[in-house]
Design a protein around this motif. Sequence first.
Motif, short mmCIF file in Angstrom:
data_model
loop_
_atom_site.label_atom_id
_atom_site.label_comp_id
_atom_site.label_asym_id
_atom_site.label_seq_id
_atom_site.Cartn_x
_atom_site.Cartn_y
_atom_site.Cartn_z
N ALA A 148 -9.30 -13.16 -25.07
CA ALA A 148 -10.57 -12.41 -25.11
C ALA A 148 -11.29 -12.52 -23.77
O ALA A 148 -11.85 -11.55 -23.26
CB ALA A 148 -11.46 -12.91 -26.24
N ASP A 149 -11.26 -13.72 -23.19
CA ASP A 149 -11.95 -13.95 -21.92
C ASP A 149 -11.24 -13.30 -20.72
O ASP A 149 -11.89 -12.94 -19.75
CB ASP A 149 -12.07 -15.46 -21.64
CG ASP A 149 -13.05 -16.15 -22.57
OD1 ASP A 149 -13.86 -15.47 -23.24
OD2 ASP A 149 -13.01 -17.40 -22.63
N HIS A 150 -9.91 -13.17 -20.80
CA HIS A 150 -9.17 -12.81 -19.59
C HIS A 150 -8.29 -11.56 -19.68
O HIS A 150 -7.91 -11.03 -18.66
CB HIS A 150 -8.30 -13.99 -19.15
CG HIS A 150 -9.09 -15.24 -18.93
ND1 HIS A 150 -10.03 -15.37 -17.93
CD2 HIS A 150 -9.10 -16.41 -19.61
CE1 HIS A 150 -10.58 -16.57 -17.99
NE2 HIS A 150 -10.03 -17.22 -19.00
N ALA A 151 -7.92 -11.14 -20.87
CA ALA A 151 -6.97 -10.02 -20.98
C ALA A 151 -7.47 -8.93 -21.91
O ALA A 151 -6.67 -8.15 -22.42
CB ALA A 151 -5.59 -10.53 -21.44
N GLY A 152 -8.76 -8.89 -22.15
CA GLY A 152 -9.31 -7.84 -23.00
C GLY A 152 -9.20 -8.12 -24.50
O GLY A 152 -9.57 -7.31 -25.31
N GLY A 153 -8.66 -9.27 -24.85
CA GLY A 153 -8.54 -9.65 -26.26
C GLY A 153 -7.21 -9.25 -26.87
O GLY A 153 -6.51 -8.37 -26.36
N TYR A 154 -6.87 -9.92 -27.94
CA TYR A 154 -5.59 -9.66 -28.59
C TYR A 154 -5.53 -8.23 -29.13
O TYR A 154 -4.50 -7.57 -29.05
CB TYR A 154 -5.33 -10.68 -29.71
CG TYR A 154 -3.91 -10.60 -30.21
CD1 TYR A 154 -2.85 -11.01 -29.42
CD2 TYR A 154 -3.62 -10.05 -31.45
CE1 TYR A 154 -1.54 -10.92 -29.85
CE2 TYR A 154 -2.32 -9.95 -31.89
CZ TYR A 154 -1.28 -10.38 -31.09
OH TYR A 154 0.00 -10.26 -31.52
N ARG A 155 -6.63 -7.74 -29.65
CA ARG A 155 -6.66 -6.36 -30.16
C ARG A 155 -6.34 -5.37 -29.05
O ARG A 155 -5.58 -4.42 -29.24
CB ARG A 155 -8.02 -6.05 -30.77
CG ARG A 155 -8.08 -4.66 -31.37
CD ARG A 155 -9.37 -4.45 -32.08
NE ARG A 155 -9.47 -5.55 -33.05
CZ ARG A 155 -10.20 -5.52 -34.14
NH1 ARG A 155 -10.91 -4.48 -34.40
NH2 ARG A 155 -10.24 -6.54 -34.96
N SER A 156 -6.87 -5.61 -27.87
CA SER A 156 -6.60 -4.74 -26.71
C SER A 156 -5.12 -4.77 -26.35
O SER A 156 -4.53 -3.73 -26.03
CB SER A 156 -7.44 -5.18 -25.52
OG SER A 156 -7.12 -4.43 -24.38
N ILE A 157 -4.52 -5.94 -26.42
CA ILE A 157 -3.08 -6.06 -26.13
C ILE A 157 -2.29 -5.20 -27.11
O ILE A 157 -1.40 -4.45 -26.72
CB ILE A 157 -2.65 -7.53 -26.20
CG1 ILE A 157 -3.26 -8.30 -25.01
CG2 ILE A 157 -1.13 -7.67 -26.22
CD1 ILE A 157 -3.13 -9.79 -25.11
#
Length: 145
Positions: free
Chosen positions: A42-51
Amino acid sequence: MSEGFSNAHDVRVRFAETDAQGIAHHASYVVWLEVARVAYLADHAGGYRSIREQGIEALTIGVHVDYRAVAVFDDVLTVHLRCVDLRGARFRYEYRVEREGELIATAETHHAIVDAATMRPTRIPRWFADAVARAESVSSSTPAS
């Protein structure tokens, strides 16, 4: 911050996570690792949902925990973590779980990127590798979340 780790997340041991002896159950550690990993994403890659919205999944394919000391109800634990060894479709997280600076566990989780539709391995996307590189270059003076 633990030496070599620039990311951390605090968790509190809940009563439901303890056994009849009042000690945190070994399986709870795996949950705490996941809580810290999801916060990291969430802090660095837009969050798991974004992935997942990018059409990929980051599957956990292995977990190893070494227990060094017990945790009990209401302890506040700091899960230090770093993402390492990004190669092809795989990557790994390393963890140090501490209570007030005392090491109580070390762990690692292994992951693979797969195409969400086919569940076939796929290379780690450049944007994900770049996000991890930025996260891992964060100063160790960053406070724990």
